[in-house]
Design a protein around this motif. Structure first.
Motif, short mmCIF file in Angstrom:
data_model
loop_
_atom_site.label_atom_id
_atom_site.label_comp_id
_atom_site.label_asym_id
_atom_site.label_seq_id
_atom_site.Cartn_x
_atom_site.Cartn_y
_atom_site.Cartn_z
N LEU A 211 -31.38 60.52 44.90
CA LEU A 211 -32.33 59.50 44.47
C LEU A 211 -32.06 59.09 43.02
O LEU A 211 -32.17 59.88 42.10
CB LEU A 211 -33.76 60.04 44.59
CG LEU A 211 -34.16 60.60 45.96
CD1 LEU A 211 -35.60 61.09 45.92
CD2 LEU A 211 -33.97 59.57 47.06
N GLY A 212 -31.71 57.82 42.85
CA GLY A 212 -31.49 57.27 41.53
C GLY A 212 -32.14 55.91 41.42
O GLY A 212 -32.27 55.19 42.43
N GLY A 213 -32.55 55.54 40.24
CA GLY A 213 -33.16 54.24 40.03
C GLY A 213 -32.13 53.12 40.08
O GLY A 213 -30.94 53.35 40.32
N PRO A 214 -32.55 51.88 39.84
CA PRO A 214 -31.65 50.73 39.94
C PRO A 214 -30.69 50.58 38.76
O PRO A 214 -29.81 49.72 38.80
CB PRO A 214 -32.61 49.54 40.01
CG PRO A 214 -33.88 50.02 39.37
CD PRO A 214 -33.96 51.48 39.62
N GLU A 215 -30.83 51.41 37.71
CA GLU A 215 -30.00 51.27 36.52
C GLU A 215 -29.25 52.55 36.20
O GLU A 215 -29.80 53.64 36.28
CB GLU A 215 -30.86 50.89 35.31
CG GLU A 215 -31.68 49.62 35.50
CD GLU A 215 -32.86 49.56 34.54
OE1 GLU A 215 -32.80 48.73 33.62
OE2 GLU A 215 -33.81 50.34 34.71
N VAL A 216 -27.97 52.39 35.83
CA VAL A 216 -27.16 53.51 35.35
C VAL A 216 -26.88 53.27 33.87
O VAL A 216 -26.32 52.24 33.50
CB VAL A 216 -25.84 53.63 36.13
CG1 VAL A 216 -24.96 54.73 35.52
CG2 VAL A 216 -26.10 53.93 37.60
N LYS A 217 -27.28 54.22 33.03
CA LYS A 217 -27.11 54.07 31.59
C LYS A 217 -26.68 55.39 30.96
O LYS A 217 -27.00 56.47 31.46
CB LYS A 217 -28.41 53.60 30.92
CG LYS A 217 -28.85 52.19 31.34
CD LYS A 217 -30.00 51.71 30.47
CE LYS A 217 -30.37 50.27 30.79
NZ LYS A 217 -31.38 49.73 29.86
N SER A 218 -25.96 55.27 29.84
CA SER A 218 -25.58 56.48 29.10
C SER A 218 -26.81 57.05 28.40
O SER A 218 -27.82 56.36 28.20
CB SER A 218 -24.51 56.16 28.07
OG SER A 218 -25.05 55.37 27.01
N PHE A 219 -26.70 58.30 28.01
CA PHE A 219 -27.77 58.96 27.26
C PHE A 219 -28.11 58.15 26.01
O PHE A 219 -29.29 57.89 25.70
CB PHE A 219 -27.30 60.37 26.90
CG PHE A 219 -28.38 61.31 26.45
CD1 PHE A 219 -29.68 60.88 26.16
CD2 PHE A 219 -28.10 62.66 26.29
CE1 PHE A 219 -30.67 61.77 25.75
CE2 PHE A 219 -29.08 63.56 25.88
CZ PHE A 219 -30.35 63.10 25.60
N SER A 220 -27.09 57.71 25.29
CA SER A 220 -27.30 56.93 24.07
C SER A 220 -28.03 55.62 24.36
O SER A 220 -28.94 55.22 23.62
CB SER A 220 -25.97 56.64 23.38
OG SER A 220 -25.37 57.81 22.88
N ASP A 221 -27.64 54.95 25.43
CA ASP A 221 -28.28 53.68 25.79
C ASP A 221 -29.74 53.88 26.18
O ASP A 221 -30.59 53.04 25.90
CB ASP A 221 -27.52 53.00 26.93
CG ASP A 221 -26.18 52.43 26.48
OD1 ASP A 221 -26.01 52.25 25.27
OD2 ASP A 221 -25.32 52.19 27.35
N LEU A 222 -30.03 55.00 26.83
CA LEU A 222 -31.42 55.29 27.20
C LEU A 222 -32.27 55.49 25.95
O LEU A 222 -33.42 55.04 25.88
CB LEU A 222 -31.49 56.54 28.08
CG LEU A 222 -30.97 56.40 29.51
CD1 LEU A 222 -31.00 57.75 30.22
CD2 LEU A 222 -31.77 55.37 30.30
N MET A 223 -31.70 56.16 24.95
CA MET A 223 -32.43 56.36 23.71
C MET A 223 -32.64 55.04 22.97
O MET A 223 -33.69 54.81 22.36
CB MET A 223 -31.69 57.36 22.81
CG MET A 223 -31.60 58.78 23.37
SD MET A 223 -33.23 59.57 23.58
CE MET A 223 -33.56 59.24 25.33
N THR A 224 -31.65 54.16 23.03
CA THR A 224 -31.79 52.84 22.40
C THR A 224 -32.90 52.04 23.08
O THR A 224 -33.71 51.40 22.39
CB THR A 224 -30.45 52.07 22.49
OG1 THR A 224 -29.44 52.80 21.78
CG2 THR A 224 -30.59 50.69 21.88
N GLN A 225 -32.95 52.09 24.40
CA GLN A 225 -34.02 51.39 25.11
C GLN A 225 -35.38 51.98 24.78
O GLN A 225 -36.36 51.24 24.59
CB GLN A 225 -33.78 51.47 26.63
CG GLN A 225 -34.82 50.71 27.45
CD GLN A 225 -34.50 50.68 28.93
OE1 GLN A 225 -33.48 51.19 29.37
NE2 GLN A 225 -35.39 50.08 29.72
N MET A 226 -35.44 53.29 24.67
CA MET A 226 -36.70 53.95 24.31
C MET A 226 -37.17 53.50 22.93
O MET A 226 -38.36 53.21 22.72
CB MET A 226 -36.52 55.46 24.34
CG MET A 226 -37.74 56.26 23.92
SD MET A 226 -37.31 57.93 23.43
CE MET A 226 -36.51 57.64 21.85
N LEU A 227 -36.23 53.42 21.98
CA LEU A 227 -36.58 53.00 20.62
C LEU A 227 -37.11 51.58 20.60
O LEU A 227 -38.03 51.26 19.83
CB LEU A 227 -35.36 53.12 19.71
CG LEU A 227 -34.93 54.55 19.36
CD1 LEU A 227 -33.57 54.55 18.68
CD2 LEU A 227 -35.97 55.23 18.47
#
Length: 329
Positions: A211-227
């Protein structure tokens, strides 16, 4: 309400969402946990008496069997991210999972769902992945028709991922992470619950589902989106491997030296090993599409619970609008 489901770990992050959905389906829900007095938040999920927390120690056969008595379906949500005392990876994720499946087979329970994780592998390099894989093998050996769910990193209001890193942004201008290039496929917690409910009610076939969501992102990209969501400017710094290893070793040593008084909830050596591998759905794996579920995106959910980490919390958008209005005058 003639049907009964026992949810091991039913007050936890994933378990509570499964409990809520099973109650809405009209089932009686038995929430098996180590501390029932800390699980009272599940009782309002149904009418009085429909959802009940009960004591269980999954390291003990008699305890597991007692809370399974009369159950039509069972789901195991119990897992650990780091070891503490007797709750080791092997005791909980391998032996505990196998114990639940074996007793479910002995009691002729109609359906069994096991919550595992992407990367579960009995030959894995990390203890977490290895014991998840051993747990899956033990479940299928005892209960071949089980449904096994392997989610990627799970997000939602109570998660220990985005909440944890968003909290760290309050400490300084730099947000340090390990293995920043590792890819994830974040999945919303209620989507995982929907998949589990489909297995428990018989709407879905047995088998292994990644089970995975519709988006694949790197750890760094996830942190950027969170910010971006929490309106903070921070430098996301992916630590060199040797620095991350030194930090993880120091944190683990502090936990051992303090005899557990200090719990390493920052970074363990085992977590670092796990971070060396991408956490995404395999191309040929069964997944949400096979269950008729359309997973929710990160952007649709993160603002709903990360707003509290914004500089002005719930008023941040209002203050931003006021500043823009002042600038237009």
């Amino acid at each position: 309400m003639s049907k009964l489901v026992t949810i091991y770990g039913g007050s936890g992050f994933v378990g509570r969402y499964i409990a809520r959905r099973m109650a809405k389906e009209g089932w009686r829900v038995r929430v098996a946990v180590r501390r029932p007095n800390e699980a009272m938040h599940v009782k309002p999920y149904g009418v009085p008496g429909q959802v009940e927390p009960v004591f269980c120690n999954i390291r003990d056969d008699a305890s597991v069997a007692a809370v399974m008595a009369g159950a039509d379906a069972v789901v195991n949500c119990v897992g650990v991210l780091s070891e503490a005392g007797k709750n080791t990876f092997s005791a909980v994720q391998a032996e505990g999972a196998g114990r639940i499946a074996r007793i479910a087979a002995q009691n002729n329970v109609e359906r069994l769902v096991q919550i595992s994780a992407i990367g579960a592998d009995a030959a894995g390099s990390s203890d977490y992945a290895r014991t998840k894989g051993e747990g899956e093998a033990a479940v299928l050996a005892a209960y071949p028709d089980a449904m096994i769910l392997r989610p990627s990193i799970i997000f939602g209001p109570e998660d220990q991922f985005f909440n944890r890193f968003a909290s760290m942004t309050r400490l300084g201008p730099v947000l340090p992470i390990a293995a920043g290039s590792t890819r994830f496929q974040p999945v919303y917690v209620d989507d995982v619950a929907k998949a589990a409910v489909a297995g428990l009610t018989g709407e879905a076939k047995p088998g292994v589902f990644e089970l995975g969501g519709p988006e694949v992102k790197s750890f760094s990209d996830l942190m950027t989106q969170m910010l971006e969501v929490i309106h903070r400017r921070r430098l996301v710094a992916s630590l060199p491997n040797f620095v991350a290893r030194m930090m993880a070793f120091s944190f683990d040593l502090a936990q051992s030296a303090s005899f557990g008084l200090f719990q390493n909830g920052l970074l363990t050596r085992d977590q670092l090993k796990n971070l060396q591998n991408d956490n995404v759905v395999s191309q040929d794996a069964n997944g949400f599409a096979d269950l008729g579920i359309e997973p929710i995106t990160l952007g649709a959910v993160l603002p709903d619970y990360l707003w509290k980490f914004r500089p002005s919390g719930q008023y941040d958008e209002l203050m931003k609008s006021a500043r823009n209005l002042h600038g237009d005058v």
